[in-house]
Scaffold this motif. Structure first.
Motif, short mmCIF file in Angstrom:
data_model
loop_
_atom_site.label_atom_id
_atom_site.label_comp_id
_atom_site.label_asym_id
_atom_site.label_seq_id
_atom_site.Cartn_x
_atom_site.Cartn_y
_atom_site.Cartn_z
N GLN A 69 17.91 -16.98 19.32
CA GLN A 69 18.27 -15.63 19.74
C GLN A 69 17.03 -14.75 19.85
OE1 GLN A 69 21.01 -14.09 16.78
NE2 GLN A 69 19.61 -14.41 15.08
N LEU A 70 17.15 -13.72 20.67
CA LEU A 70 16.07 -12.76 20.89
C LEU A 70 15.82 -11.98 19.60
CD1 LEU A 70 14.17 -11.01 22.63
CD2 LEU A 70 16.18 -9.73 23.38
N TYR A 71 14.61 -12.12 19.05
CA TYR A 71 14.31 -11.50 17.76
C TYR A 71 13.26 -10.41 17.87
CZ TYR A 71 12.47 -11.14 12.97
OH TYR A 71 12.01 -10.66 11.77
N GLN A 72 12.05 -10.76 18.32
CA GLN A 72 10.98 -9.77 18.37
C GLN A 72 10.27 -9.80 19.73
OE1 GLN A 72 9.64 -8.69 13.99
NE2 GLN A 72 8.51 -10.48 14.69
N VAL A 73 9.78 -8.63 20.11
CA VAL A 73 9.04 -8.49 21.36
C VAL A 73 7.65 -7.95 21.03
CG1 VAL A 73 8.93 -7.36 23.61
CG2 VAL A 73 11.16 -8.06 22.66
N TYR A 74 6.63 -8.68 21.47
CA TYR A 74 5.23 -8.29 21.25
C TYR A 74 4.66 -7.73 22.55
CZ TYR A 74 5.02 -11.28 17.01
OH TYR A 74 5.21 -11.87 15.77
N LEU A 75 4.04 -6.57 22.45
CA LEU A 75 3.27 -6.01 23.54
C LEU A 75 1.86 -5.76 23.02
CD1 LEU A 75 5.93 -3.46 24.82
CD2 LEU A 75 5.14 -5.48 26.07
N CYS A 76 0.88 -5.74 23.91
CA CYS A 76 -0.50 -5.52 23.49
C CYS A 76 -0.95 -4.10 23.83
CB CYS A 76 -1.41 -6.56 24.14
SG CYS A 76 -1.12 -8.23 23.49
N VAL A 77 -1.78 -3.57 22.95
CA VAL A 77 -2.21 -2.17 23.02
C VAL A 77 -3.72 -2.12 22.80
CG1 VAL A 77 -1.94 0.11 21.96
CG2 VAL A 77 0.03 -1.44 22.08
N ASP A 78 -4.39 -1.21 23.50
CA ASP A 78 -5.84 -1.10 23.33
C ASP A 78 -6.20 -0.57 21.94
OD1 ASP A 78 -5.43 1.67 23.35
OD2 ASP A 78 -6.35 1.98 25.32
N THR A 79 -7.48 -0.58 21.62
CA THR A 79 -7.93 -0.25 20.26
C THR A 79 -7.75 1.21 19.90
OG1 THR A 79 -10.21 -0.06 21.09
CG2 THR A 79 -9.57 -2.16 20.11
N SER A 80 -7.42 2.05 20.87
CA SER A 80 -7.13 3.45 20.55
C SER A 80 -5.71 3.60 20.00
CB SER A 80 -7.29 4.34 21.78
OG SER A 80 -6.21 4.16 22.69
N GLY A 81 -4.89 2.56 20.20
CA GLY A 81 -3.49 2.62 19.78
C GLY A 81 -2.63 3.42 20.74
N SER A 82 -3.14 3.70 21.94
CA SER A 82 -2.43 4.59 22.87
C SER A 82 -1.89 3.90 24.11
CB SER A 82 -3.36 5.71 23.32
OG SER A 82 -3.84 6.44 22.21
N ASN A 83 -2.63 2.91 24.63
CA ASN A 83 -2.32 2.38 25.96
C ASN A 83 -1.93 0.91 25.92
OD1 ASN A 83 -3.31 4.86 27.35
ND2 ASN A 83 -5.28 4.19 26.51
N LEU A 84 -0.81 0.59 26.57
CA LEU A 84 -0.42 -0.81 26.72
C LEU A 84 -1.40 -1.52 27.63
CD1 LEU A 84 3.40 -0.20 27.20
CD2 LEU A 84 2.32 -1.17 25.17
N ILE A 85 -1.69 -2.78 27.33
CA ILE A 85 -2.64 -3.58 28.11
C ILE A 85 -2.09 -5.00 28.26
CG2 ILE A 85 -4.69 -2.25 27.40
CD1 ILE A 85 -5.27 -4.49 25.34
N ASP A 86 -2.70 -5.77 29.16
CA ASP A 86 -2.37 -7.19 29.25
C ASP A 86 -2.87 -7.91 28.00
OD1 ASP A 86 -1.15 -7.32 31.85
OD2 ASP A 86 -3.13 -7.00 32.73
N CYS A 87 -2.08 -8.83 27.51
CA CYS A 87 -2.47 -9.58 26.31
C CYS A 87 -3.51 -10.64 26.64
CB CYS A 87 -1.25 -10.26 25.69
SG CYS A 87 -0.06 -9.12 24.96
N SER A 88 -4.54 -10.73 25.81
CA SER A 88 -5.56 -11.76 25.98
C SER A 88 -5.13 -13.06 25.32
CB SER A 88 -6.89 -11.29 25.38
OG SER A 88 -6.71 -10.95 24.00
N VAL A 89 -4.22 -12.96 24.36
CA VAL A 89 -3.72 -14.14 23.65
C VAL A 89 -2.32 -13.81 23.14
CG1 VAL A 89 -4.76 -13.38 21.46
CG2 VAL A 89 -4.24 -15.80 21.80
N PHE A 90 -1.47 -14.83 23.12
CA PHE A 90 -0.12 -14.66 22.59
C PHE A 90 0.01 -15.39 21.27
CE2 PHE A 90 1.28 -14.07 27.17
CZ PHE A 90 1.63 -12.74 27.02
N PRO A 91 0.93 -14.98 20.40
CA PRO A 91 1.15 -15.70 19.14
C PRO A 91 1.67 -17.11 19.41
CG PRO A 91 2.21 -13.54 19.12
CD PRO A 91 1.80 -13.81 20.53
N ASN A 92 1.67 -17.94 18.39
CA ASN A 92 2.25 -19.27 18.50
C ASN A 92 3.77 -19.17 18.46
OD1 ASN A 92 -0.26 -20.63 18.53
ND2 ASN A 92 -0.40 -20.50 16.31
N GLY A 93 4.43 -20.21 18.91
CA GLY A 93 5.88 -20.24 18.87
C GLY A 93 6.47 -20.09 20.26
N LYS A 94 7.68 -20.59 20.43
CA LYS A 94 8.33 -20.47 21.73
C LYS A 94 9.84 -20.46 21.55
CE LYS A 94 8.22 -25.45 22.68
NZ LYS A 94 7.79 -26.49 23.63
#
Length: 227
Positions: free
Chosen positions: A192-217
């Motif tokens: 089941q759908l549990y968590q959604v990860y999005l990536c954010v720049d180091t300012s904590g303000s702007n969504l960005i493309d992820c350079s790496v994703f966590p493990n798991g599928k």
């Protein structure tokens, strides 16, 4: 031969440089993680509603986690800067609504927020002090309205199964960035759908493309349970 005074000045300058380097940002991006409460609760472990009552049927914040581009992450970076409830007193109501705890036994959320700040927040304190850290997460949740993104695409929390690709696509179409989807298993053993990860720049303000994703599928089709 240098005077004692000039040597002392050089030492102070070196110390100042060292302090600046130590205080510089030491991570590459944040994972902003939201969880679906129905999937947290629909497991063998189950859940407990917070003392403030059952949360809304909406995604809630799990955390804002500093990460490195190699997939590793810093943690518990500053034991000398523990969570201070007084620092976020003006945010408490919003945190209870948007960052509730579902852990047992029931609580008011302070332990959850303390854990998140001590483990993750202290690793970003060079750019986000405690109040800024929690405010940043609340602002990101408003910016990344996951439930609206999914329901607008006809993906409802109704206990039905949806394709993983359609869930990712709906979020990317609405937000502009590809998410990482984490699944867990319900009481019947279904993914089941549990968590959604999005990536954010180091300012904590702007969504960005992820350079790496966590493990798991997840599987190709996953449930979106009601709550």
């Amino acid at each position: 031969m240098e005077s004692k005074g000039s040597i002392l000045i050089k030492l102070l300058l070196l110390l100042n440089i060292s302090l600046v380097l130590c205080a510089s940002q030491d991570f590459d991006f944040f994972y902003f993680v939201q969880q679906w409460p129905g999937s947290y609760c629909d497991t063998q472990k189950s859940c407990c509603y917070p003392t403030t009552g059952k949360p809304a049927a909406d995604f809630s914040i799990h955390g804002l986690w500093p990460n490195y581009n190699d997939g590793s992450y810093p943690s518990n970076c500053d034991p000398n800067n523990p969570f201070q409830e007084s620092e976020i007193s003006d945010l408490t109501s919003s945190l209870q609504s948007n960052w509730p705890t579902l852990a047992c036994p029931s609580s008011d959320g302070i332990d959850f927020w303390t854990h998140e700040w001590d483990k993750h927040g202290t690793c970003s304190e060079s750019v986000l002090k405690q109040h800024d850290y929690f405010q940043a997460a609340l602002s990101l949740k408003e910016k990344a309205n996951l439930l609206k993104a999914l329901t607008s695409a006809g993906i409802q929390p109704d206990g039905q199964s949806y394709s993983l690709s359609s869930i990712k696509g709906a979020i990317k179409d609405a937000i502009g960035f590809t998410p990482f989807i984490e699944c867990n298993v319900d009481t019947s053993g279904n993914s089941q759908l549990y968590q959604v990860y999005l990536c954010v720049d180091t300012s904590g303000s702007n969504l960005i493309d992820c350079s790496v994703f966590p493990n798991g599928k997840c599987g190709s089709d996953i449930e979106f349970p009601s709550f």
